[in-house]
Design a protein around this motif. Structure first.
Motif, PDB file in Angstrom:
ATOM      1  N   GLU A 129       0.820  -1.208   0.000  1.00  9.78           N
ATOM      2  CA  GLU A 129       0.000   0.000   0.000  1.00  9.78           C
ATOM      3  C   GLU A 129       0.854   1.258   0.000  1.00  9.78           C
ATOM      4  N   GLN A 130       1.980   1.203   0.684  1.00 13.43           N
ATOM      5  CA  GLN A 130       2.898   2.341   0.651  1.00 13.43           C
ATOM      6  C   GLN A 130       3.490   2.521  -0.740  1.00 13.43           C
ATOM      7  N   GLN A 131       3.761   1.413  -1.419  1.00 13.25           N
ATOM      8  CA  GLN A 131       4.262   1.510  -2.792  1.00 13.25           C
ATOM      9  C   GLN A 131       3.192   2.093  -3.713  1.00 13.25           C
ATOM     10  N   VAL A 132       1.932   1.680  -3.505  1.00 11.59           N
ATOM     11  CA  VAL A 132       0.831   2.262  -4.283  1.00 11.59           C
ATOM     12  C   VAL A 132       0.762   3.764  -4.039  1.00 11.59           C
ATOM     13  N   GLY A 133       0.855   4.162  -2.772  1.00 10.91           N
ATOM     14  CA  GLY A 133       0.831   5.578  -2.444  1.00 10.91           C
ATOM     15  C   GLY A 133       1.936   6.345  -3.151  1.00 10.91           C
ATOM     16  N   ASP A 134       3.137   5.780  -3.166  1.00 16.85           N
ATOM     17  CA  ASP A 134       4.254   6.420  -3.859  1.00 16.85           C
ATOM     18  C   ASP A 134       3.983   6.509  -5.364  1.00 16.85           C
ATOM     19  N   GLY A 150     -13.747  -1.330   0.766  1.00 20.30           N
ATOM     20  CA  GLY A 150     -13.882  -2.237   1.896  1.00 20.30           C
ATOM     21  C   GLY A 150     -14.227  -1.484   3.163  1.00 20.30           C
ATOM     22  N   SER A 151     -13.564  -1.824   4.254  1.00 23.97           N
ATOM     23  CA  SER A 151     -13.817  -1.173   5.533  1.00 23.97           C
ATOM     24  C   SER A 151     -12.865  -0.021   5.811  1.00 23.97           C
ATOM     25  N   GLY A 152     -12.154   0.441   4.775  1.00 23.91           N
ATOM     26  CA  GLY A 152     -11.385   1.672   4.880  1.00 23.91           C
ATOM     27  C   GLY A 152      -9.977   1.571   5.421  1.00 23.91           C
ATOM     28  N   TYR A 153      -9.507   0.373   5.713  1.00 14.09           N
ATOM     29  CA  TYR A 153      -8.181   0.240   6.320  1.00 14.09           C
ATOM     30  C   TYR A 153      -7.055   0.509   5.314  1.00 14.09           C
ATOM     31  N   ILE A 154      -7.269   0.134   4.047  1.00 10.76           N
ATOM     32  CA  ILE A 154      -6.267   0.444   3.023  1.00 10.76           C
ATOM     33  C   ILE A 154      -6.174   1.951   2.831  1.00 10.76           C
ATOM     34  N   ALA A 155      -7.337   2.603   2.758  1.00 16.58           N
ATOM     35  CA  ALA A 155      -7.361   4.060   2.606  1.00 16.58           C
ATOM     36  C   ALA A 155      -6.618   4.734   3.751  1.00 16.58           C
ATOM     37  N   ASP A 156      -6.783   4.208   4.958  1.00 17.35           N
ATOM     38  CA  ASP A 156      -6.124   4.797   6.122  1.00 17.35           C
ATOM     39  C   ASP A 156      -4.604   4.679   5.999  1.00 17.35           C
ATOM     40  N   THR A 157      -4.124   3.522   5.541  1.00 17.92           N
ATOM     41  CA  THR A 157      -2.682   3.331   5.388  1.00 17.92           C
ATOM     42  C   THR A 157      -2.108   4.269   4.331  1.00 17.92           C
ATOM     43  N   ILE A 158      -2.785   4.362   3.178  1.00 13.20           N
ATOM     44  CA  ILE A 158      -2.290   5.225   2.107  1.00 13.20           C
ATOM     45  C   ILE A 158      -2.365   6.687   2.522  1.00 13.20           C
ATOM     46  N   ALA A 164      -2.202  12.738   1.801  1.00 18.06           N
ATOM     47  CA  ALA A 164      -3.337  13.171   0.984  1.00 18.06           C
ATOM     48  C   ALA A 164      -4.650  12.740   1.626  1.00 18.06           C
ATOM     49  N   LYS A 165      -5.741  13.370   1.217  1.00 18.37           N
ATOM     50  CA  LYS A 165      -7.063  12.928   1.647  1.00 18.37           C
ATOM     51  C   LYS A 165      -7.508  11.780   0.749  1.00 18.37           C
ATOM     52  N   ILE A 166      -8.126  10.772   1.336  1.00 19.95           N
ATOM     53  CA  ILE A 166      -8.639   9.630   0.585  1.00 19.95           C
ATOM     54  C   ILE A 166     -10.148   9.575   0.738  1.00 19.95           C
ATOM     55  N   VAL A 167     -10.836   9.449  -0.386  1.00 23.70           N
ATOM     56  CA  VAL A 167     -12.294   9.273  -0.408  1.00 23.70           C
ATOM     57  C   VAL A 167     -12.571   7.858  -0.903  1.00 23.70           C
ATOM     58  N   GLY A 168     -13.329   7.082  -0.138  1.00 13.63           N
ATOM     59  CA  GLY A 168     -13.613   5.706  -0.500  1.00 13.63           C
ATOM     60  C   GLY A 168     -15.070   5.481  -0.830  1.00 13.63           C
ATOM     61  N   ILE A 169     -15.331   4.623  -1.808  1.00 13.98           N
ATOM     62  CA  ILE A 169     -16.700   4.212  -2.129  1.00 13.98           C
ATOM     63  C   ILE A 169     -16.794   2.691  -2.102  1.00 13.98           C
ATOM     64  N   ASN A 170     -17.966   2.194  -1.728  1.00 10.71           N
ATOM     65  CA  ASN A 170     -18.218   0.758  -1.641  1.00 10.71           C
ATOM     66  C   ASN A 170     -19.717   0.534  -1.689  1.00 10.71           C
ATOM     67  N   ILE A 171     -20.140  -0.626  -2.175  1.00 11.17           N
ATOM     68  CA  ILE A 171     -21.574  -0.905  -2.264  1.00 11.17           C
ATOM     69  C   ILE A 171     -22.156  -1.430  -0.957  1.00 11.17           C
ATOM     70  N   SER A 172     -21.292  -1.776   0.012  1.00 12.76           N
ATOM     71  CA  SER A 172     -21.762  -2.388   1.253  1.00 12.76           C
ATOM     72  C   SER A 172     -21.988  -1.336   2.339  1.00 12.76           C
ATOM     73  N   PRO A 173     -23.233  -1.128   2.776  1.00 13.63           N
ATOM     74  CA  PRO A 173     -23.481  -0.192   3.875  1.00 13.63           C
ATOM     75  C   PRO A 173     -22.766  -0.594   5.154  1.00 13.63           C
ATOM     76  N   GLU A 174     -22.672  -1.909   5.421  1.00 12.45           N
ATOM     77  CA  GLU A 174     -22.013  -2.378   6.633  1.00 12.45           C
ATOM     78  C   GLU A 174     -20.530  -2.018   6.624  1.00 12.45           C
ATOM     79  N   GLN A 175     -19.869  -2.213   5.481  1.00  8.31           N
ATOM     80  CA  GLN A 175     -18.443  -1.906   5.413  1.00  8.31           C
ATOM     81  C   GLN A 175     -18.190  -0.397   5.465  1.00  8.31           C
ATOM     82  N   ILE A 176     -19.060   0.376   4.825  1.00  8.39           N
ATOM     83  CA  ILE A 176     -18.905   1.833   4.874  1.00  8.39           C
ATOM     84  C   ILE A 176     -19.113   2.334   6.305  1.00  8.39           C
ATOM     85  N   ALA A 177     -20.075   1.771   7.008  1.00 10.01           N
ATOM     86  CA  ALA A 177     -20.298   2.169   8.407  1.00 10.01           C
ATOM     87  C   ALA A 177     -19.062   1.861   9.247  1.00 10.01           C
TER      88      ALA A 177
END
Length: 368
Positions: A129-134, A150-158, A164-177
Motif C-alpha cells: 500500500e505504501q508503494q501504491v501511495g508512492d 472495503g472497511s477503509g483500512y487500506i485508505a487509512d494506510t495510504i 493526501a485525503k482519501i475518499v472511498g466508495i463501496n456498495i456495502s453499507p455495513e463496510q462503509i459504516a
C-alpha cells in the motif's frame, strides 16, 4: 426472525460450555496465528472475539443468503442482482476473515521475501500500500479516490503514508459504516478520510477533474463494463493523474477449453469472492481506449501469501468441524468456513502455474 446464535450452541445443558468455548477458540486461534508480543496477541484475540460476536448475532437468513449467493460465481448476470449477492457473501465473509485478523480483504504480493508467513500478512499489505501511495504521487492537500474501499483500512494506510485525503466508495453499507467509525475514532473523518455508499457500476458521484489520483485493490472485477468505468475514471481524474489497479485476471497460459483449468478457475472465483477472472488485456484496453497511457503492467502473484493464509485457516476449519460434530457449533458456521478452505488449493495452484492471478498490477496515466 431467528438468530443464528440459537443454532450455534445446544440448548440450556450446554450453558456452562458456552462460557468456555469462545475464550478457548480465541486462545487456540491466537496461537495458530503465531503472533508475537503480548499486545499483538491481545489485539488478535480481541478481533476474533468481535468477529465471533458478529457471527453469533447474525440471522439464520444471513447464512442462508451467503450459501445461496455463491451461484453468482458460476452464472453472473452482469447487473445489480450480482451486487446484491456479492453483498450477501461479504456480510458473512468479513467476520470469518476477521478470525484471522484480516481487516483488509485481499492477499498482497510478497514485498519482503524474508517475511512471507501468515503472521506477516498485514506487514506485506502495508508495504504494498505504501508503494501504491508512492506510485499515485499524491501529497498533502491532494485527494485520491479508493474504489471498492472495503472497511477503509487500506485508505487509512495510504492516507497516513502520503498525507493526501482519501475518499472511498463501496456498495456495502455495513463496510462503509465500519470505515466511517474507524476514521471517526482516529479523528480523520471528513478531514483526511471520507467514505460513502456508491457503486462503480453507476456514474461516479463526483465532479469532473475532482481527484488527483484513483486506485482500486482487487475490486475492478466487480464492474460490469470496464470501458464504461474507465470513461468515468478519466472524467473525475485530473489531467495527468495516475490510476492504479491491482487486478484479478486470467493470464495467457489459461485455456478455457481445458476442463481442469476451467474448474480450477471456478473454484478460485469462489474463494476469491469474484464473479469473473477477465483476461488481463481487457483492463489495459479499457484504459488505452479512454486515452490513458500504460506505465506498468506486470504480474505480482499471490501464491506464497495465499498458501500461508490457507495453512492458517485449515486447522481452524478442523476445529470448527469438531465442535459441530459434538453439537457445539452451528452447521451454518462450519459450512461457511469450509467454503473458504475448500477452494483455496486451486487458487494457489492456478497462481503457481500462472493461469490466473489475484495480483496483476496495472498503472496508467490520464492524458495531460
Amino acid at each position: 426472525s431467528v438468530r443464528i446464535s440459537h443454532f450455534i450452541f445446544a440448548p440450556a445443558a450446554m450453558g456452562a460450555l458456552r462460557l468456555l468455548l469462545v475464550p478457548t477458540l480465541v486462545v487456540i486461534v491466537a496461537l495458530l496465528g503465531g503472533r508475537s508480543g503480548v499486545q499483538d496477541q491481545f489485539d488478535h484475540a480481541y478481533t476474533i472475539v468481535q468477529a465471533l460476536r458478529t457471527l453469533f448475532g447474525m440471522e439464520q437468513a444471513d447464512f442462508d443468503a451467503f450459501l445461496a449467493s455463491y451461484d453468482v460465481f458460476d452464472t453472473p448476470n452482469g447487473d445489480g442482482s450480482d451486487e446484491v449477492k456479492v453483498n450477501a457473501v461479504y456480510k458473512v465473509l468479513v467476520p470469518l476473515m476477521a478470525l484471522g485478523s484480516l481487516n483488509k480483504y485481499y492477499i498482497p504480493p510478497v514485498m519482503d521475501p524474508s517475511r512471507n508467513s501468515f503472521k506477516y500478512l498485514n506487514y506485506q499489505q502495508v508495504l504494498f500500500e505504501q508503494q501504491v501511495g508512492d506510485t499515485l504521487g499524491v501529497k498533502p492537500g491532494q485527494v485520491a479516490l479508493d474504489m471498492g474501499c472495503g472497511s477503509g483500512y487500506i485508505a487509512d494506510t495510504i492516507q497516513e503514508h502520503t498525507g493526501a485525503k482519501i475518499v472511498g466508495i463501496n456498495i456495502s453499507p455495513e463496510q462503509i459504516a465500519r470505515a466511517r467509525a474507524h476514521a471517526e475514532k482516529s479523528g480523520k473523518l471528513g478531514k483526511l478520510l471520507d467514505f460513502q455508499v456508491a457503486s462503480m457500476n453507476d456514474p461516479l458521484p463526483f465532479e469532473d477533474d475532482f481527484f488527483d489520483a484513483v486506485y482500486v485493490m482487487q475490486a475492478i472485477c466487480y464492474c460490469h463494463d470496464p470501458r464504461a468505468l474507465m470513461k468515468e475514471v478519466r472524467r473525475v481524474l485530473k489531467p495527468g493523474g495516475i490510476f492504479s489497479d491491482l487486478s484479478i485476471v486470467s493470464l495467457d497460459n489459461y485455456d478455457e477449453k481445458n476442463q481442469t483449468q476451467y474448474k480450477m478457475m471456478k473454484n478460485a472465483q469462489r474463494v476469491s469472492v469474484v464473479t469473473t477472472f477477465r483476461p488481463r488485456q481487457v483492463y489495459e484496453d479499457a484504459c488505452t481506449s479512454n486515452g490513458f497511457a500504460v506505465k506498468t503492467s506486470k504480474l505480482l502473484g499471490a501464491a506464497d501469501m495465499t498458501q500461508a493464509a490457507t495453512d492458517y485457516f485449515t486447522p481452524l476449519g478442523s476445529i470448527i468441524q469438531f465442535l459441530n460434530k459434538i453439537g457445539l457449533m452451528s452447521t451454518s458456521v462450519m459450512e461457511s468456513m469450509d467454503r473458504m478452505n475448500q477452494y483455496a488449493r486451486d487458487l494457489v495452484q492456478g497462481e503457481r502455474e500462472e493461469l490466473f492471478s489475484i495480483n496483476y498490477w496495472l498503472v496508467c496515466q490520464a492524458p495531460i
